[in-house]
Structures are given as C-alpha cells and as structure tokens.
Design a protein around this motif. Sequence first.
Motif: not given
Length: 260
Positions: A180-188, A222-232
């Motif tokens: 599975i994979s997680f998006t930026p909504d894992i933050l909230y 704008i949703t940017h690929p770099s947001m996966i670092r926040d996800v991580a």
Amino acid sequence: MIDAHIHLEQYDSEVSEQMLRELPSLGIEALIAVSMNLDSCIRTQKLATTYPRVVRSAYGFHPEQPLPQETELSNLLEWIEGQPREDFIAVGEIGLPYYSRAEALERGEAFDMEPYIQLLDQLLELAARLDKPVVLHAVYEDALIACDLLVKHNIQRAHFHWFKGPEEAIARMIKNGYYISFTPDILYETEIQELARRYPPELVMAETDGPWPFEGSFAGKITHPSMIRDVAAAWGALHDYNPGQAEEILTANTKRFYSL
C-alpha cells in the motif's frame, strides 16, 4: 525518493515540466506515472520518453469514470500489449469505482458493479499475461473483490494506492504480501495514521496521487512530488524512525516492488 503514484499527465504541461526540472534538487529520483485511459496512456508515454528513467509509466483504465465502449477497451488492451515490455513497469491505474458508486447511491440511482468487475478481471488477466505488477484503486469493501481477482489470476505484485479499508481486507492484504502507499493526508487523517501503524513497514510506499489537492499544511498548494518527503517523515514518526531512515525504507520498498 520515488513518488509511487502520480497522474503526471493531468498537470498543465508548464507545471509538470517545472516539477520535473526541480526533482533532482529536491531529492526525488523518479515518479511512477499512472494512466487513466488510452489517451492518458499516450500522454504518459510521451513524458516517459522525454524524461527517461525519471518518469516510469504505468498503463491502464481508471475505474472512477464511465465504462469504456467495447471498441475503446479493445484498442486500449491492444495498445498496452503492443508496447515493448521494458518501456512500462506496471498495469495501472485499474480497480473498482467506490466513489462513483457511493455518489450514485446517494442520489438514489442504481449502480451496476458487475461490468466494472468484469473490466478489472480483463485488465488483471492482461497484467498476468505480461507479468507486470498492478496499481489498484480499490478501497473499503471493494478491496475484498480485488483480492479475490488477484488470487484468481495468481498476481502477487499488487499495489493498493491510497488504501483505506476494513480489517478483513487489511489482514488479507498483509497475508498476501500486497503493498500500500500513503499520501500527504497521513499528516492529518487519524484513520490513515492508524492504518500506517498497523501495516508492515516492508510493504509500504509513499505517493502524492497528484494533482489531487490536500488539506492541512498543504492547503492551497499544487501537489508536488517532493511532498512524499513529508509523507516519509510522518510515517517514520509513527514507527520511531527518523526522516532519513523512513525515506530509505520507503524508497527501498518502491524499488523492490517495481524492480527499479
């Protein structure tokens, strides 16, 4: 890192080109670019040709849209099968229309799932024949149907993107080794955080599902690929990993799943 799921061809070309230029300086190595239909596949292919090894193509038919006509589906299947195997890494995005069905039922309209199940069955048969992993849009109770079809076609390499679902589905997916994979909504999102604690770390990736927008600290951006670092970082905090460790684990998982 690698963004494990993004609709790159859905961005305005100027935006996508700028993002792709920025990736090296932001620590992003590659993107798994999924497709919506045949036209989308062709646009994704063009991006992958322009940005080799950075844009990794997946070809499929997104379920949250009207069913394809018979000729349209035949053209799509023939096109995918006609591509050199080394030019794309997965069949996706494919799955079942949970949100479209929920909206139709809320309006008091009937919704026939059987044609969508048959479509998914055909696309999984194609993936099995091509020996490609699959990228799945199958949430809540739909995940159980998807699991049945994966077993039917003996597909082990399944990636349920932005997954949420009942315990029965979660337990079955873990047992079968599905990712599975997680998006930026894992933050909230509490529901997502609970799933992140539950799911084995070796079966997890990070994605944006861009250009889909997010809330919280990402609102209005704008949703940017770099947001996966926040996800991580957020995922790592739930497992007592520091951000660097979390990035290494999620990247290794993505490379292993997609044979990168």
